[in-house]
Design an enzyme around this catalytic site. Sequence first.
Site, PDB file in Angstrom:
ATOM      1  CB  CYS A   1      -0.957   0.014   1.186  1.00 13.23           C
ATOM      2  SG  CYS A   1      -0.147   0.027   2.795  1.00 13.23           S
TER       3      CYS A   1
ATOM      4  NE  ARG B   1       8.182   0.226   0.912  1.00 12.61           N
ATOM      5  CZ  ARG B   1       8.953   1.299   1.062  1.00 12.61           C
ATOM      6  NH1 ARG B   1       9.757   1.685   0.088  1.00 12.61           N
ATOM      7  NH2 ARG B   1       8.936   1.980   2.198  1.00 12.61           N
TER       8      ARG B   1
ATOM      9  CD  GLU C   1       5.616  -2.122   8.141  1.00  8.52           C
ATOM     10  OE1 GLU C   1       5.007  -3.119   8.555  1.00  8.52           O
ATOM     11  OE2 GLU C   1       5.835  -1.899   6.948  1.00  8.52           O
ATOM     12  N   GLY C   2       6.711  -4.553  11.286  1.00  7.80           N
ATOM     13  CA  GLY C   2       7.131  -5.907  10.954  1.00  7.80           C
ATOM     14  C   GLY C   2       6.515  -6.504   9.705  1.00  7.80           C
ATOM     15  CD  GLN C   3       1.009  -5.992   7.008  1.00  6.15           C
ATOM     16  OE1 GLN C   3       0.743  -5.010   7.703  1.00  6.15           O
ATOM     17  NE2 GLN C   3       0.133  -6.539   6.203  1.00  6.15           N
TER      18      GLN C   3
ATOM     19  CD  GLN D   1       3.756  -5.720   3.074  1.00  3.46           C
ATOM     20  OE1 GLN D   1       4.637  -4.893   3.310  1.00  3.46           O
ATOM     21  NE2 GLN D   1       2.467  -5.405   3.106  1.00  3.46           N
TER      22      GLN D   1
ATOM     23  CB  ALA E   1     -12.364 -10.907   6.208  1.00  3.56           C
TER      24      ALA E   1
ATOM     25  CE  LYS F   1       0.186  -9.739   9.478  1.00  2.00           C
ATOM     26  NZ  LYS F   1       1.591 -10.041   9.115  1.00  2.00           N
TER      27      LYS F   1
ATOM     28  CB  SER G   1      -9.782  -6.855   8.284  1.00  4.98           C
ATOM     29  OG  SER G   1      -9.971  -6.142   7.081  1.00  4.98           O
TER      30      SER G   1
END
EC number: 1.2.1.70
Length: 428
Positions: A50, A52, A114-116, A120, A190, A192, A194
């Site tokens: 979202c 990059r 941030e870990g997400q 990715q 619905a 991750k 969310s």
Amino acid sequence: MNIAVVGLSHKTAPVEVREKLSIPEAKLEEVLAHLKSYPHIQEVAILSTCNRLEIYAVVTETEQGIIEISQFLSEKGHIPLHHLRRHLFILLHQDAVRHLMRVAAGLESLVLGEGQILAQVKNTHKLAQKYGGIGRLLDRLFKQAMTAGKRVRSETSIGTGAVSISSAAVELAQMKVIDICVCRVTIIGAGKMSRLLVQHLLSKGVSKIAIVNRSLRRAQELAGLFPEAQLQLHPLEEMINAVSVSDIVFTSTGATEPILNRSNLESIIAVNQSLMLVDISVPRNVDADVQQLEQIQSYNVDDLKAVVAANQESRRRLAQEAEGLLEEEVESFELWWRSLDTVPTISCLRDKVETIREQELEKALSRLGTEFAEKHQEVIEALTRGIVNKILHEPMVQLRAQQDIEARKRCLQSLQMLFDLDIEEQYT
């Protein structure tokens, strides 16, 4: 041959530009094949989130490869190249290597640490492998970047207590209302993001939460993660009804077009009703035209920067710890890459020595007679192979470890001349 990254991010482009270039996973195989069809692009991987869109490539001719990628982005987003260029960043060689490692470590994220993003980056590598986008160089680079990201998280405190896009969205909503605990909240999607929204809303004391999703089964799986909460579940067909009785709506779906707009909202919003829309999707799920409705407050991912800023200052000090670790990983990759120019010479020398070994072994066995040869061939084979490997091992180790480029080049030339090696150049 060079490694390059061409891309844009929340630092260089607003969401209305980023969403035009977002590449959904379902289209990735087609896009990777298209990019690899260009004459100067040898390997390619695409990181699309979202915040990059980055295209990593091994290019055989740097300038032409950059032009091909830039032209592709212009055509994909239907953005004139002269307009797109102001939003693009282009990094080459060591700068591109360092950038990917910083991305994997969360140092380039909107939410520092941030870990997400590490997950990715892993997914980018997995899909590029699956669809044949990457080869030896990018495979090694992404693996090194994932190692860097893991080290930063395990050896520093940068990931501790980091806010996420979802938690920042909830913080933003809380800042804009008197008491979020009494608000009726609907989450569209619905996945991750969310799930994290539900988690943070519950921690704020919100109890009236509805989930709207195309697949009711996915919504039920999400609800199953929070058995203590009484989540209301709705199929997508009931989205407008759910929105109409909400105070706050969060959108986080993979839709490529807006699902909420002025047209489908103005008929359901009462004159005295107030509705907040917080869209954390790219492409956006909420059309910009909803801002024409007085009763609606609308926010997107770019509006989260102010919320995140308060959390950033303390994290920047921790980021300095991470920089040293990243430089170690950059250097490790660089050493490996520089050693690649030794591969053709080493392979050619090994092949030549192996041919000589096999020829001399065959002569020796024929002199020893059939009975002796059959009985002891394996032992003699292992003996000769061991001698060859031990003779070649130390020179090869020293050759790979030679960091002085000119000195290594002279060693390679000497080997090629002394052993009359016919080298086919690779990875230069």
